[in-house]
Design a protein around this motif. Structure first.
Motif, PDB file in Angstrom:
ATOM      1  N   LEU A   1      -7.768  -9.792  15.092  1.00 22.10           N
ATOM      2  CA  LEU A   1      -8.575  -8.816  15.793  1.00 22.10           C
ATOM      3  C   LEU A   1      -8.663  -9.103  17.280  1.00 22.10           C
ATOM      4  O   LEU A   1      -9.326  -8.390  18.018  1.00 22.10           O
ATOM      5  CB  LEU A   1      -9.971  -8.770  15.162  1.00 22.10           C
TER       6      LEU A   1
ATOM      7  N   LYS B   1      -6.302  -7.237   5.994  1.00 26.98           N
ATOM      8  CA  LYS B   1      -7.533  -7.945   6.338  1.00 26.98           C
ATOM      9  C   LYS B   1      -7.378  -8.685   7.659  1.00 26.98           C
ATOM     10  O   LYS B   1      -8.258  -8.632   8.534  1.00 26.98           O
ATOM     11  CB  LYS B   1      -7.900  -8.934   5.227  1.00 26.98           C
TER      12      LYS B   1
ATOM     13  N   TYR C   1      -6.750  -5.645  10.453  1.00 27.16           N
ATOM     14  CA  TYR C   1      -7.690  -4.524  10.602  1.00 27.16           C
ATOM     15  C   TYR C   1      -9.099  -4.842  10.114  1.00 27.16           C
ATOM     16  O   TYR C   1      -9.988  -4.015  10.245  1.00 27.16           O
ATOM     17  CB  TYR C   1      -7.159  -3.299   9.851  1.00 27.16           C
ATOM     18  N   GLY C   2      -9.272  -6.018   9.502  1.00 31.10           N
ATOM     19  CA  GLY C   2     -10.606  -6.436   9.089  1.00 31.10           C
ATOM     20  C   GLY C   2     -10.837  -6.358   7.599  1.00 31.10           C
ATOM     21  O   GLY C   2     -10.173  -5.613   6.872  1.00 31.10           O
ATOM     22  N   GLU C   3     -11.791  -7.145   7.130  1.00 28.47           N
ATOM     23  CA  GLU C   3     -12.110  -7.241   5.706  1.00 28.47           C
ATOM     24  C   GLU C   3     -12.565  -5.907   5.128  1.00 28.47           C
ATOM     25  O   GLU C   3     -12.173  -5.537   4.020  1.00 28.47           O
ATOM     26  CB  GLU C   3     -13.189  -8.309   5.494  1.00 28.47           C
ATOM     27  N   GLU C   4     -13.396  -5.178   5.852  1.00 30.23           N
ATOM     28  CA  GLU C   4     -13.908  -3.921   5.309  1.00 30.23           C
ATOM     29  C   GLU C   4     -12.792  -2.917   5.062  1.00 30.23           C
ATOM     30  O   GLU C   4     -12.812  -2.184   4.079  1.00 30.23           O
ATOM     31  CB  GLU C   4     -14.973  -3.337   6.244  1.00 30.23           C
ATOM     32  N   THR C   5     -11.829  -2.882   5.968  1.00 28.76           N
ATOM     33  CA  THR C   5     -10.693  -1.975   5.784  1.00 28.76           C
ATOM     34  C   THR C   5      -9.871  -2.377   4.573  1.00 28.76           C
ATOM     35  O   THR C   5      -9.478  -1.536   3.754  1.00 28.76           O
ATOM     36  CB  THR C   5      -9.801  -1.961   7.035  1.00 28.76           C
TER      37      THR C   5
END
Length: 212
Positions: free
Chosen positions: A4, A183, A186-190
């Motif tokens: 990120l 992850k 783009y991140g864990e939530e995505t």
């Protein structure tokens, strides 16, 4: 997460060849398809020629499906991420040869190189895995590691990350690799949202490999 800290990639490509493993390609690509519904991506399907490429080899009674490339190795668009699948077709040196040359040309321009199953064998043949940690399909393990004597092969691994090269174990492991990559980028939530949409239970631990 390193991911990120800079702009995530948006330009993806996947290599296909006669006898590629369907899930090696379409498992990871399905996750990208779903992601692109909310964050547009660019995508190229690459092959030696523009002829349709089948998962099927010349085996009596075998079935297969064909895909149509969008580009050849010679007119590849700008890419940030390239995925190389496996499949029984890459046992043929004549099939691997044009992919190996393509990898040597394009790797310096890539941000990330991903492999599924014995796709790591093709990358190993290019020399790009020399001195790096990597994994491959466990059912083809002895053959795979024999093709890359200068690679630090990791048997007990669902996927392995070494620098900007991500390699995964056999077939469905490519889905775990892609959700881990999502992850990271783009991140864990995505990653969780896309896995939930696919009704897929992610393997969050790269070292857990029940097939090793």
């Amino acid at each position: 997460m390193s991911a990120l800290a800079e702009k995530p990639p948006t330009k993806y490509g996947v290599v296909v060849f006669p006898g590629f493993q369907a899930l090696d390609v379409f498992g990871p690509v399905d996750a990208l398809n779903n992601y692109s519904q909310t964050a547009p991506l660019e995508f190229a399907l690459l092959a030696a020629t523009m002829d349709p490429v089948s998962t099927k080899l010349a085996q009596p009674g075998a079935i297969g499906q064909s895909v149509v490339p969008t580009h050849t190795f010679d007119d590849c668009p700008d890419l940030e991420v390239l995925l190389v699948p496996g499949g029984v077709g890459n046992r043929d040196p004549a099939v691997r040869a044009p992919i190996v040359e393509f990898l040597k040309r394009i790797y310096p321009k890539l941000r990330f190189l991903l492999t599924v199953c014995t796709g790591s064998v093709i990358v190993a043949e290019s020399g790009l895995l020399d001195g790096r940690r990597a994994t491959s399909n466990k059912r083809s393990w002895d053959w795979a590691i024999s093709q890359g004597p200068n690679v630090q092969w990791v048997r007990q691994a669902r996927w392995v990350v070494d620098g900007n090269i991500w390699t995964s174990s056999g077939v469905s492991a490519g889905i775990d690799l892609m959700f881990a990559f999502i992850k990271d980028q783009y991140g864990e939530e995505t990653s969780k949202r896309l896995a939930d949409k696919a009704e897929y239970v992610r393997n969050p631990d790269s070292g857990v490999d029940p097939f090793a």
